[in-house]
Enzyme design. Structure first.
Site, PDB file in Angstrom:
ATOM      1  N   LYS A 160      -0.137  -8.070  -0.045  1.00  0.00           N
ATOM      2  CA  LYS A 160      -0.424  -7.193   1.080  1.00  0.00           C
ATOM      3  C   LYS A 160      -1.651  -6.480   0.917  1.00  0.00           C
ATOM      4  O   LYS A 160      -2.112  -6.006   1.826  1.00  0.00           O
ATOM      5  CB  LYS A 160       0.997  -6.370   1.356  1.00  0.00           C
ATOM      6  N   GLU A 196       2.206   2.632   4.443  1.00  0.00           N
ATOM      7  CA  GLU A 196       1.623   2.801   5.398  1.00  0.00           C
ATOM      8  C   GLU A 196       2.013   3.436   6.582  1.00  0.00           C
ATOM      9  O   GLU A 196       3.304   3.546   6.561  1.00  0.00           O
ATOM     10  CB  GLU A 196       0.846   1.468   5.910  1.00  0.00           C
ATOM     11  N   ASN A 243      14.541  -5.356   9.057  1.00  0.00           N
ATOM     12  CA  ASN A 243      13.397  -6.221   8.854  1.00  0.00           C
ATOM     13  C   ASN A 243      13.298  -7.590   9.008  1.00  0.00           C
ATOM     14  O   ASN A 243      12.286  -8.228   8.682  1.00  0.00           O
ATOM     15  CB  ASN A 243      12.468  -5.390   7.734  1.00  0.00           C
ATOM     16  N   GLU A 284       0.552 -11.785  11.370  1.00  0.00           N
ATOM     17  CA  GLU A 284       1.471 -11.053  11.932  1.00  0.00           C
ATOM     18  C   GLU A 284       0.587  -9.614  12.373  1.00  0.00           C
ATOM     19  O   GLU A 284       0.137  -9.315  11.529  1.00  0.00           O
ATOM     20  CB  GLU A 284       2.752 -10.746  11.023  1.00  0.00           C
ATOM     21  N   GLU A 333       0.093  -8.583   8.204  1.00  0.00           N
ATOM     22  CA  GLU A 333       0.196  -9.501   6.935  1.00  0.00           C
ATOM     23  C   GLU A 333      -0.013 -10.767   7.345  1.00  0.00           C
ATOM     24  O   GLU A 333      -0.007 -11.049   8.684  1.00  0.00           O
ATOM     25  CB  GLU A 333       1.393  -9.174   6.151  1.00  0.00           C
ATOM     26  N   ASN A 344       1.287 -14.549   6.644  1.00  0.00           N
ATOM     27  CA  ASN A 344       2.265 -15.518   5.901  1.00  0.00           C
ATOM     28  C   ASN A 344       1.471 -17.052   5.696  1.00  0.00           C
ATOM     29  O   ASN A 344       1.210 -17.612   6.640  1.00  0.00           O
ATOM     30  CB  ASN A 344       3.379 -15.763   6.597  1.00  0.00           C
ATOM     31  N   PHE A 382      25.356  -5.108  11.874  1.00  0.00           N
ATOM     32  CA  PHE A 382      24.494  -5.930  12.558  1.00  0.00           C
ATOM     33  C   PHE A 382      24.435  -7.434  11.776  1.00  0.00           C
ATOM     34  O   PHE A 382      23.651  -8.360  12.101  1.00  0.00           O
ATOM     35  CB  PHE A 382      23.077  -5.873  12.785  1.00  0.00           C
TER      36      PHE A 382
END
Length: 695
Positions: A146, A230, A265, A305, A318, A320, A378
């Protein structure tokens, strides 16, 4: 026969628009004779489907735990490569290469996860004369990191998020950087993806805690504990662009996917296209994705993304360098088989389409069906055997990408995904309506699963309106998910459904026992039905295929159904609306019936039984427990207290790793630690005791 049936249902939607796929198939020869799939589960099965359609032989690799799995059954050949832990099997490069040598596989498709973005794997395959079905080594190395990918993004003139593009050394530096960038910030693993090693921090305490947990998680998942930091874009949407490139400099983007509904995430529900993106923004994002791909000479399927704010400003997140979990929804709206194009690109063939050839037809939605308990944060992982399992393949425009079957085990060693459930329609509403029906018809027994949460999301008014961000779940369910909160119409449907079931069962049982039926056809009966702590008086007129009821003396409902009591799926028409129930269990006059995705407990009593019930004492609420138990199976990473310590309600006292994710456990009440029952490295089952407080 089993494969042909699977292919018929899985690819019915994918091949709806086959012009591009046919063009690829008729202008090029078969890319490889034999391909090894260095993966497991649904993605291994998915790659095998395309290989078989192209006439390519397939090789499966498997761990000892996966010996009887679906992907092993589907392959032409299979090789065991080690024990259950992935670092002793699926992640061991030498074992995968040896399997290629044994079987004569010419190429390896890595799927996603495991070795899919490991450039050392690419190097070793290259040395062995085996083709890697994916991008070149430089792209893997540059975009898989990244920090490096962000630097390349700047060079390619792609919009990037403000932040620090170096490696964060320690918690102190993380705090210093966070304060200079401005809260909130995102700590994330430099390597890898899938939501692992990522934490949002709104203050110094959360930065320090997040640094430790994220670095440990990254080291476990990717063998690389480096972190970057970030700015966290508030109210963002997570929107990604699918690209496809060859080794001849050709690259196209295949529209966008909306992936904003996430937990921890990790994506839960995705759709293509996005309900938010307009044609101009789509073109701008697509062009930047292609610019980035060309900057590194990209030559396979990949995903760029972006985070998009409410003003449609977008920032590179990023890239993938692999096939994404959610790739089926792109295939549905474009008609392009991404796996086939990856194989052809790896074989050096030219991309068979230009940007002007890429269509956008209809709408597709993907729900990730997991073995998780959605009522716990969740979705905490669940393990066990699928004692009863039926996918809703009989419904039109439904695609099920799965790697399991009835009797399969979901274990602690791997990701808890059961299936990627995909629906397609001419527009968003029709795709979502089909998803509702598919979720209602999906039979899963033997372990916890997240169907109830997925169904509730798909019917959520804000989701239906397309008003979503990456904070959707905590915003819509601030106190956590507690199942469907029945609206009046849904309650009436449920009451009619259980009343019909109860009376039909009574009719069947008395007929079987050769006794007179207690309730004559079209004779009125009063039932007291309790659900969710509330009791309702239901007066009904029952017939063999229908029931007409009045709820609490004012609401009239008519249910019609030719349901067979022995069937788990129970379809009915209630006041002109088609409804699907699932029968879970019955104990005397107590029922568990699934409606709108949630399983409800219902008690059905006659007038006499109800009078007796009024005299029963309810068990008092004992409050929070002085004992802490693990809510999921996993491994103890740390226990952050000792006997005699005073702990407080909400305090983090232990970290449990489950399916590669680290979860901090907190106390439900305060007190003095009396005894600790576990130690780091210990494996736990769900509900095992971790520690207890003095009474």
């Amino acid at each position: 026969m089993a494969y042909r049936l699977l292919r018929k249902h899985s690819f019915a939607v994918l091949l709806k628009n086959t012009r591009l796929v046919r063009h690829a198939s008729t202008t090029n020869s078969k890319p490889f004779g034999k391909v090894l799939i260095a993966n497991r589960g649904e993605i291994a099965c998915r790659v095998m489907e395309t290989c078989r359609r192209l006439g390519i032989k397939t090789v499966a690799v498997y761990s000892e735990a996966d010996a009887r799995s679906k992907h092993v059954d589907m392959a032409d050949e299979a090789v065991c490569i080690g024990p259950a832990p992935s670092n002793e099997s699926y992640l061991v490069i030498d074992k995968v290469i040896e399997a290629c040598r044994q079987t004569g596989a010419q190429a390896v498709h890595p799927g996603y996860g495991f070795l899919s973005e490991n450039y050392h794997f690419y190097e070793d395959l290259e040395k062995a004369g085996i083709t890697f079905v994916g991008p070149n080594k430089y792209a893997l190395q540059a975009m898989g990191d990244k920090i490096e990918s962000k630097r390349i993004g700047v060079q390619a003139k792609v919009n990037v998020i403000p932040g620090f593009d170096g490696v964060v050394k320690d918690p102190d530096e993380a705090v210093q950087l966070a304060e200079s960038i401005g809260y909130p910030v995102m700590l994330k693993a430099s390597a890898g993806g899938g939501g692992k090693g990522m934490r949002i921090a709104y203050n110094e305490k959360e930065v320090r805690s997040g640094f430790v947990l994220s670095s440990q998680e990254a080291a476990k998942s990717f063998n690389d504990d480096r972190l970057l930091i970030e700015k966290f874009v508030e109210e963002p949407r997570h929107i990604e662009i699918q690209i496809m490139a060859d080794s001849h400099g050709n690259c196209v983007y295949l529209n966008e996917r909306e992936c904003s509904v996430q937990r921890r995430n990790q994506k839960v529900v995705e759709e293509a296209p996005s309900p938010f993106i307009d044609p101009d923004t789509r073109a701008a994002m697509g062009q930047q994705a292609v610019m980035l791909a060309k900057e590194v000479g990209y030559n396979s399927a990949g995903t760029v993304e972006f985070l998009v704010d409410k003003h449609k400003n977008f920032y590179f997140l990023e890239m993938n360098t692999r096939l994404q979990v959610e790739h089926p929804i792109t295939e549905c709206i474009t008609g392009v088989d991404l796996v086939e194009l990856m194989l052809r690109s790896a074989a050096g063939q030219t991309l068979p389409l230009e940007q002007k050839d890429v269509p956008l037809n209809g709408w597709a939605v993907e729900c990730r069906v997991y073995a998780e308990d959605p009522y716990k944060n969740f979705g905490l992982p669940s393990i066990g055997l699928l004692s009863n399992y039926v996918e809703p393949k009989q419904i039109n425009n439904v695609r099920c990408d799965s790697g399991i079957k009835e009797g399969s085990e979901i274990s602690i060693y791997y990701d808890s995904m059961i299936c990627k459930l995909v629906t397609y329609g001419k527009d968003r509403a029709s795709a979502l309506n089909t998803m509702d029906k598919a979720l209602d018809s999906y039979v899963i027994r033997g372990l916890a699963h997240n169907i109830s949460l997925l169904r509730d999301i798909c019917d959520n008014p804000n989701f239906r309106a397309g008003t979503i961000t990456t904070g959707f779940l905590p915003q819509e369910y601030p106190e956590g998910f507690h199942g469907n909160q029945l609206k009046v119409q849904e309650l009436d449907e449920l009451l009619a459904g259980v009343a019909f079931m109860h009376l039909k069962r009574d009719e069947i049982s008395r007929t079987f026992l050769d006794r007179p039926v207690s309730l004559k056809s079209k004779e009125s009966v009063d039932l007291y039905i309790k659900v969710g702590g509330e009791k309702h008086l239901v007066t009904g007129l029952y017939d063999t295929d229908s029931i007409k009821i009045t709820v609490n003396g004012d609401r009239e409902i008519v249910l019609k159904s030719n349901w067979d009591y022995s069937s788990l799926i129970y379809e009915a028409n209630v006041n002109g609306k088609d409804v699907i129930f699932q029968k879970h269990e019955r104990n005397g006059n107590s029922y568990k019936l699934q409606h709108c995705g949630t399983v409800f407990s219902l008690d059905v009593k006659t007038e006499l039984e109800n009078q007796l019930d009024e005299h029963m004492l309810e068990k008092p609420d004992e409050g929070a427990s002085p004992m802490l138990r693990t809510p999921m199976p996993g491994t103890v990473i740390s226990v952050d207290c000792k006997v005699g310590d005073k702990v407080f309600e909400g305090q983090e006292v232990a970290v449990i790793e489950a399916m590669k994710l680290q979860n901090a456990l907190t106390m439900g009440k305060g007190g003095i630690v009396k005894k600790i029952h576990v130690s780091p490295g210990q494996n736990l089952n769900e509900d095992d005791l971790i520690l207890e407080l003095e009474e």
